[in-house]
Motif scaffolding. Structure first.
Motif, PDB file in Angstrom:
ATOM      1  N   GLU A  65      36.762   4.158 -74.928  1.00 45.23           N
ATOM      2  CA  GLU A  65      36.198   2.815 -74.952  1.00 45.23           C
ATOM      3  C   GLU A  65      37.111   1.864 -75.720  1.00 45.23           C
ATOM      4  O   GLU A  65      37.295   0.705 -75.329  1.00 45.23           O
ATOM      5  CB  GLU A  65      34.806   2.851 -75.588  1.00 45.23           C
ATOM      6  CG  GLU A  65      34.169   1.494 -75.832  1.00 45.23           C
ATOM      7  CD  GLU A  65      33.760   0.761 -74.560  1.00 45.23           C
ATOM      8  OE1 GLU A  65      33.212  -0.344 -74.658  1.00 45.23           O
ATOM      9  OE2 GLU A  65      34.003   1.303 -73.453  1.00 45.23           O
ATOM     10  N   ALA A  73      30.924 -11.008 -70.093  1.00 48.44           N
ATOM     11  CA  ALA A  73      30.127  -9.788 -70.224  1.00 48.44           C
ATOM     12  C   ALA A  73      30.522  -8.998 -71.468  1.00 48.44           C
ATOM     13  O   ALA A  73      29.668  -8.470 -72.187  1.00 48.44           O
ATOM     14  CB  ALA A  73      30.291  -8.925 -68.973  1.00 48.44           C
ATOM     15  N   ILE A  74      31.832  -8.919 -71.732  1.00 48.66           N
ATOM     16  CA  ILE A  74      32.306  -8.198 -72.910  1.00 48.66           C
ATOM     17  C   ILE A  74      31.845  -8.901 -74.177  1.00 48.66           C
ATOM     18  O   ILE A  74      31.397  -8.264 -75.147  1.00 48.66           O
ATOM     19  CB  ILE A  74      33.836  -8.060 -72.877  1.00 48.66           C
ATOM     20  CG1 ILE A  74      34.255  -7.115 -71.740  1.00 48.66           C
ATOM     21  CG2 ILE A  74      34.373  -7.549 -74.210  1.00 48.66           C
ATOM     22  CD1 ILE A  74      35.746  -7.082 -71.482  1.00 48.66           C
ATOM     23  N   THR A  75      31.925 -10.228 -74.208  1.00 44.52           N
ATOM     24  CA  THR A  75      31.470 -10.999 -75.375  1.00 44.52           C
ATOM     25  C   THR A  75      29.977 -10.795 -75.604  1.00 44.52           C
ATOM     26  O   THR A  75      29.509 -10.641 -76.744  1.00 44.52           O
ATOM     27  CB  THR A  75      31.780 -12.490 -75.170  1.00 44.52           C
ATOM     28  OG1 THR A  75      33.187 -12.661 -75.012  1.00 44.52           O
ATOM     29  CG2 THR A  75      31.298 -13.304 -76.359  1.00 44.52           C
ATOM     30  N   ARG A  76      29.238 -10.768 -74.514  1.00 43.86           N
ATOM     31  CA  ARG A  76      27.781 -10.648 -74.605  1.00 43.86           C
ATOM     32  C   ARG A  76      27.341  -9.243 -74.997  1.00 43.86           C
ATOM     33  O   ARG A  76      26.472  -9.051 -75.851  1.00 43.86           O
ATOM     34  CB  ARG A  76      27.162 -11.037 -73.268  1.00 43.86           C
ATOM     35  CG  ARG A  76      25.638 -11.016 -73.228  1.00 43.86           C
ATOM     36  CD  ARG A  76      25.109 -11.502 -71.888  1.00 43.86           C
ATOM     37  NE  ARG A  76      25.528 -10.651 -70.781  1.00 43.86           N
ATOM     38  CZ  ARG A  76      26.407 -11.009 -69.843  1.00 43.86           C
ATOM     39  NH1 ARG A  76      26.968 -12.212 -69.883  1.00 43.86           N
ATOM     40  NH2 ARG A  76      26.732 -10.185 -68.876  1.00 43.86           N
ATOM     41  N   GLU A  77      27.950  -8.224 -74.376  1.00 41.74           N
ATOM     42  CA  GLU A  77      27.506  -6.840 -74.553  1.00 41.74           C
ATOM     43  C   GLU A  77      28.263  -6.100 -75.657  1.00 41.74           C
ATOM     44  O   GLU A  77      27.767  -5.107 -76.198  1.00 41.74           O
ATOM     45  CB  GLU A  77      27.651  -6.073 -73.241  1.00 41.74           C
ATOM     46  CG  GLU A  77      26.935  -6.703 -72.055  1.00 41.74           C
ATOM     47  CD  GLU A  77      25.425  -6.700 -72.207  1.00 41.74           C
ATOM     48  OE1 GLU A  77      24.912  -5.852 -72.969  1.00 41.74           O
ATOM     49  OE2 GLU A  77      24.754  -7.549 -71.571  1.00 41.74           O
ATOM     50  N   GLY A  78      29.489  -6.554 -75.947  1.00 40.99           N
ATOM     51  CA  GLY A  78      30.298  -5.865 -76.945  1.00 40.99           C
ATOM     52  C   GLY A  78      30.868  -4.550 -76.464  1.00 40.99           C
ATOM     53  O   GLY A  78      31.338  -3.738 -77.256  1.00 40.99           O
ATOM     54  N   SER A  79      30.856  -4.341 -75.154  1.00 40.79           N
ATOM     55  CA  SER A  79      31.386  -3.100 -74.588  1.00 40.79           C
ATOM     56  C   SER A  79      32.117  -3.410 -73.291  1.00 40.79           C
ATOM     57  O   SER A  79      31.954  -4.499 -72.714  1.00 40.79           O
ATOM     58  CB  SER A  79      30.253  -2.100 -74.321  1.00 40.79           C
ATOM     59  OG  SER A  79      29.300  -2.653 -73.429  1.00 40.79           O
ATOM     60  N   PRO A 137      32.999  -3.532 -69.394  1.00 41.33           N
ATOM     61  CA  PRO A 137      32.043  -3.733 -68.302  1.00 41.33           C
ATOM     62  C   PRO A 137      31.937  -2.543 -67.348  1.00 41.33           C
ATOM     63  O   PRO A 137      32.912  -1.829 -67.112  1.00 41.33           O
ATOM     64  CB  PRO A 137      32.596  -4.964 -67.575  1.00 41.33           C
ATOM     65  CG  PRO A 137      34.049  -4.994 -67.919  1.00 41.33           C
ATOM     66  CD  PRO A 137      34.170  -4.416 -69.288  1.00 41.33           C
ATOM     67  N   ARG A 138      30.743  -2.367 -66.827  1.00 41.77           N
ATOM     68  CA  ARG A 138      30.477  -1.356 -65.809  1.00 41.77           C
ATOM     69  C   ARG A 138      29.871  -2.048 -64.598  1.00 41.77           C
ATOM     70  O   ARG A 138      29.156  -3.044 -64.711  1.00 41.77           O
ATOM     71  CB  ARG A 138      29.507  -0.284 -66.328  1.00 41.77           C
ATOM     72  CG  ARG A 138      29.989   0.462 -67.567  1.00 41.77           C
ATOM     73  CD  ARG A 138      31.110   1.453 -67.244  1.00 41.77           C
ATOM     74  NE  ARG A 138      30.613   2.645 -66.588  1.00 41.77           N
ATOM     75  CZ  ARG A 138      30.292   3.777 -67.225  1.00 41.77           C
ATOM     76  NH1 ARG A 138      30.403   3.843 -68.546  1.00 41.77           N
ATOM     77  NH2 ARG A 138      29.871   4.831 -66.556  1.00 41.77           N
TER      78      ARG A 138
END
Length: 259
Positions: free
Chosen positions: A63, A150-156, A158-159
């Motif tokens: 990750e 999506a990365i900013t929002r989820e912190g992970s 993307p899938r």
């Protein structure tokens, strides 16, 4: 044959060869885009000599590696977004539009051929495209800004809805070359009567084998590059220098369009 240098009629000879050909295929590398301000990442001093590439295997396994890879892609895409197609990109798009070129095979991932007007069905991107992303499982396309959000929002990382990893649509180090694109490139090479190499060192395999296929099939081989390549000895014409400056002499009306 020994390399030709601009002057002494060699540009005129290049123009004649392009004019005589009926089925041109161009093969382009980083050197065509450096004149648009995009760095050559593989050359001495390039980013991959200063920063270890994130291999496909590392991307899949870690990750941390995936997030680092995404940050690199966002930074790289900002460079690509500021670049504009130059006369070489426009000249190839013109040859395609006029029916003189059957296709463009490129090692580049910057999207400048498409932005110059080369339609998707005439463009073979052997190393993928860094200006968008796709799911590694179902191949669904995603836009980079969507992934950044999506990365900013989820912190992970993307899938996809299917569960697959989403990655920039380039061929990473250690990732298999796209079989369909390689087959398209070889087919174009076998059918062309002139293979025009622009800005490639012809050192990165298997992509660099495409001009060899064309030459073996009977096509003329023309190379325009800043430096000598391993195929200079096979070339019918090899010119060393600034690609844009050489093509501006053949396509002066396109040179007038420079920003």
């Amino acid at each position: 044959m020994a390399a030709f240098h601009p002057g002494n009629g060699t540009i005129e000879r290049l123009g004649r060869m392009l004019g005589e050909a009926e089925r041109i295929v161009a093969f382009t590398g980083a050197g065509i885009s450096t004149e648009s301000g995009i760095p050559d990442f593989r050359s001495p001093g390039g980013i991959w000599t200063r920063m270890e590439p994130i291999t496909f295997q590392k991307f899949m396994a870690s990750e941390e590696a995936r997030l680092e890879d995404w940050q690199r892609r966002f930074t790289m895409n900002e460079v690509y977004g500021e670049a504009e197609p130059n006369i070489a990109h426009r000249a190839l798009a013109h040859l395609v539009a006029e029916g003189h070129a059957q296709g463009i095979v490129t090692q580049n991932i910057d999207g400048l051929h498409a932005r110059a007007g080369v339609p998707a069905d005439k463009l073979v991107e052997l190393h993928g495209n860094a200006t968008y992303a796709h799911c590694l499982s179902c191949r669904q396309r995603f836009e980079l800004e969507e992934m950044r959000a999506a990365i900013t929002r989820e912190g992970s990382s993307p899938r996809c809805a299917c569960g697959g990893f989403v990655k920039s649509a380039i061929v990473s180090f250690g990732e298999a070359m796209p079989e369909a694109e390689m087959l398209r490139a070889y087919r174009l090479a076998e059918e062309c009567d002139l293979m025009l190499v622009l800005g490639s060192s012809l050192l990165v395999e298997p992509a660099a084998s495409v001009p060899r296929v064309a030459k073996r099939a009977g096509a003329r081989l023309v190379i325009l590059n800043r430096e000598a390549t391993p195929l200079h000895g096979l070339a019918d014409l090899a010119l060393e220098g600034e690609i844009g400056a050489m093509l501006a002499q053949i396509f002066p009306h396109l040179a007038d369009q420079e920003h």
